[in-house]
Design a protein around this motif. Structure first.
Motif, PDB file in Angstrom:
ATOM      1  N   PRO A  65      20.562   7.603   3.869  1.00 39.99           N
ATOM      2  CA  PRO A  65      19.628   6.599   4.376  1.00 39.99           C
ATOM      3  C   PRO A  65      18.171   7.060   4.303  1.00 39.99           C
ATOM      4  N   VAL A  66      17.290   6.089   4.093  1.00 42.73           N
ATOM      5  CA  VAL A  66      15.858   6.354   3.921  1.00 42.73           C
ATOM      6  C   VAL A  66      15.055   5.437   4.845  1.00 42.73           C
ATOM      7  N   ARG A  67      14.002   6.002   5.429  1.00 43.01           N
ATOM      8  CA  ARG A  67      13.005   5.197   6.154  1.00 43.01           C
ATOM      9  C   ARG A  67      11.735   5.203   5.303  1.00 43.01           C
ATOM     10  N   LEU A  68      11.167   4.028   5.128  1.00 43.16           N
ATOM     11  CA  LEU A  68       9.929   3.876   4.363  1.00 43.16           C
ATOM     12  C   LEU A  68       8.857   3.310   5.281  1.00 43.16           C
ATOM     13  N   LEU A  69       7.775   4.045   5.417  1.00 44.65           N
ATOM     14  CA  LEU A  69       6.625   3.594   6.195  1.00 44.65           C
ATOM     15  C   LEU A  69       5.480   3.384   5.226  1.00 44.65           C
ATOM     16  N   VAL A  70       4.900   2.192   5.226  1.00 40.15           N
ATOM     17  CA  VAL A  70       3.793   1.882   4.326  1.00 40.15           C
ATOM     18  C   VAL A  70       2.684   1.210   5.123  1.00 40.15           C
ATOM     19  N   LYS A  71       1.470   1.688   4.948  1.00 40.51           N
ATOM     20  CA  LYS A  71       0.287   1.069   5.545  1.00 40.51           C
ATOM     21  C   LYS A  71      -0.614   0.625   4.399  1.00 40.51           C
ATOM     22  N   TRP A  72      -0.740  -0.684   4.250  1.00 43.55           N
ATOM     23  CA  TRP A  72      -1.597  -1.280   3.223  1.00 43.55           C
ATOM     24  C   TRP A  72      -2.987  -1.415   3.824  1.00 43.55           C
ATOM     25  N   CYS A  73      -3.954  -0.721   3.267  1.00 44.12           N
ATOM     26  CA  CYS A  73      -5.318  -0.694   3.800  1.00 44.12           C
ATOM     27  C   CYS A  73      -6.251  -1.405   2.816  1.00 44.12           C
ATOM     28  N   PHE A  74      -6.578  -2.649   3.140  1.00 46.54           N
ATOM     29  CA  PHE A  74      -7.423  -3.474   2.274  1.00 46.54           C
ATOM     30  C   PHE A  74      -8.889  -3.267   2.629  1.00 46.54           C
ATOM     31  N   PRO A  75      -9.806  -3.401   1.657  1.00 50.84           N
ATOM     32  CA  PRO A  75     -11.235  -3.178   1.921  1.00 50.84           C
ATOM     33  C   PRO A  75     -11.735  -4.051   3.071  1.00 50.84           C
ATOM     34  N   ALA A  76     -12.385  -3.418   4.039  1.00 47.12           N
ATOM     35  CA  ALA A  76     -12.832  -4.119   5.247  1.00 47.12           C
ATOM     36  C   ALA A  76     -13.869  -5.196   4.939  1.00 47.12           C
ATOM     37  N   GLU A  77     -14.782  -4.922   4.032  1.00 41.76           N
ATOM     38  CA  GLU A  77     -15.809  -5.893   3.626  1.00 41.76           C
ATOM     39  C   GLU A  77     -16.400  -6.654   4.818  1.00 41.76           C
ATOM     40  N   GLY A  78     -16.951  -5.897   5.745  1.00 36.83           N
ATOM     41  CA  GLY A  78     -17.621  -6.502   6.895  1.00 36.83           C
ATOM     42  C   GLY A  78     -16.732  -6.710   8.110  1.00 36.83           C
ATOM     43  N   ARG A  79     -15.426  -6.576   7.947  1.00 35.77           N
ATOM     44  CA  ARG A  79     -14.516  -6.688   9.091  1.00 35.77           C
ATOM     45  C   ARG A  79     -14.403  -5.325   9.764  1.00 35.77           C
ATOM     46  N   LYS A  80     -13.893  -5.310  10.981  1.00 32.62           N
ATOM     47  CA  LYS A  80     -13.732  -4.059  11.701  1.00 32.62           C
ATOM     48  C   LYS A  80     -12.652  -3.218  11.027  1.00 32.62           C
ATOM     49  N   SER A  81     -13.015  -2.016  10.594  1.00 31.98           N
ATOM     50  CA  SER A  81     -12.055  -1.128   9.961  1.00 31.98           C
ATOM     51  C   SER A  81     -10.956  -0.779  10.959  1.00 31.98           C
ATOM     52  N   GLY A  82      -9.720  -0.911  10.512  1.00 31.51           N
ATOM     53  CA  GLY A  82      -8.580  -0.637  11.374  1.00 31.51           C
ATOM     54  C   GLY A  82      -7.992  -1.869  12.030  1.00 31.51           C
ATOM     55  N   SER A  83      -8.651  -3.021  11.846  1.00 35.20           N
ATOM     56  CA  SER A  83      -8.113  -4.252  12.432  1.00 35.20           C
ATOM     57  C   SER A  83      -7.001  -4.808  11.540  1.00 35.20           C
ATOM     58  N   TRP A  84      -6.097  -5.548  12.148  1.00 34.10           N
ATOM     59  CA  TRP A  84      -4.949  -6.101  11.437  1.00 34.10           C
ATOM     60  C   TRP A  84      -5.380  -7.147  10.421  1.00 34.10           C
ATOM     61  N   ARG A  85      -4.745  -7.153   9.286  1.00 31.03           N
ATOM     62  CA  ARG A  85      -4.955  -8.205   8.288  1.00 31.03           C
ATOM     63  C   ARG A  85      -3.858  -9.240   8.496  1.00 31.03           C
ATOM     64  N   THR A  86      -4.229 -10.454   8.805  1.00 32.93           N
ATOM     65  CA  THR A  86      -3.255 -11.508   9.102  1.00 32.93           C
ATOM     66  C   THR A  86      -3.211 -12.575   8.017  1.00 32.93           C
ATOM     67  N   THR A  87      -3.769 -12.258   6.863  1.00 27.80           N
ATOM     68  CA  THR A  87      -3.783 -13.203   5.746  1.00 27.80           C
ATOM     69  C   THR A  87      -2.882 -12.686   4.626  1.00 27.80           C
ATOM     70  N   LYS A  88      -2.640 -13.552   3.641  1.00 37.33           N
ATOM     71  CA  LYS A  88      -1.805 -13.166   2.503  1.00 37.33           C
ATOM     72  C   LYS A  88      -2.434 -12.008   1.751  1.00 37.33           C
ATOM     73  N   PRO A  89      -1.657 -11.225   1.057  1.00 38.01           N
ATOM     74  CA  PRO A  89      -0.240 -11.397   0.775  1.00 38.01           C
ATOM     75  C   PRO A  89       0.644 -10.949   1.937  1.00 38.01           C
ATOM     76  N   ASP A  90       1.841 -11.516   1.997  1.00 43.18           N
ATOM     77  CA  ASP A  90       2.816 -11.164   3.019  1.00 43.18           C
ATOM     78  C   ASP A  90       3.318  -9.744   2.767  1.00 43.18           C
ATOM     79  N   THR A  91       3.646  -9.044   3.855  1.00 45.25           N
ATOM     80  CA  THR A  91       4.097  -7.658   3.709  1.00 45.25           C
ATOM     81  C   THR A  91       5.386  -7.549   2.895  1.00 45.25           C
ATOM     82  N   ASP A  92       6.311  -8.486   3.072  1.00 45.46           N
ATOM     83  CA  ASP A  92       7.574  -8.392   2.319  1.00 45.46           C
ATOM     84  C   ASP A  92       7.330  -8.549   0.820  1.00 45.46           C
ATOM     85  N   ASN A  93       6.365  -9.350   0.455  1.00 45.42           N
ATOM     86  CA  ASN A  93       6.047  -9.525  -0.961  1.00 45.42           C
ATOM     87  C   ASN A  93       5.337  -8.289  -1.534  1.00 45.42           C
TER      88      ASN A  93
END
Length: 136
Positions: A65-93
């Protein structure tokens, strides 16, 4: 046992949903085939190139068995760095193309071994993808 790494890159926003449908007639019957779009092929190649230097010498053996942890870090571009991205693309995709390339690079024998996943997406500076693969 685990491995983890950060890939400094602009995360791709094209996902496995970017397939092209090719419909045709054969023997008087309609048929359809899905093909990767040029954008999806480019995304796969980009992920492959960035993951390849981190590929292990040996894959995690089949059946383990394997555990996979992935953190997708998109360019903040004026947003607070470290804040959640709630827009597309979906994490499962996002995960589909990543796991496919990790399978091709032999991080594990089969992506069916991934039985625990933690996937998060943020606005972040710096941008990139953090990956942790852990044998359970």
């Amino acid at each position: 046992m685990y491995t983890q790494f950060f890939i400094p890159m602009q995360p791709p926003t094209t996902t496995h949903n970017a397939k092209q449908l090719h419909a045709y007639m054969k023997g008087g019957q309609p048929h359809a085939v899905l093909h990767d779009s040029p954008e999806l092929k480019q995304t796969r190649a980009k992920l492959h190139a960035h993951l390849a230097p981190h590929a292990p010498q040996q894959p995690i053996p089949a059946g383990r068995p394997v555990r996979l942890l992935v953190k997708w870090c998109f360019p903040a571009e004026g947003r607070k760095s470290g804040s959640w991205r709630t827009t597309k693309p979906d994490t499962d995709n996002l995960e589909k193309a990543l796991k496919d390339e990790m399978t091709r690079l032999h991080f594990w024998a089969d992506d069916a071994q991934v039985c625990s996943e933690i996937v998060e997406k943020f606005w972040s500076d710096p941008c990139g993808v953090f990956v942790r693969v852990e044998e359970l």
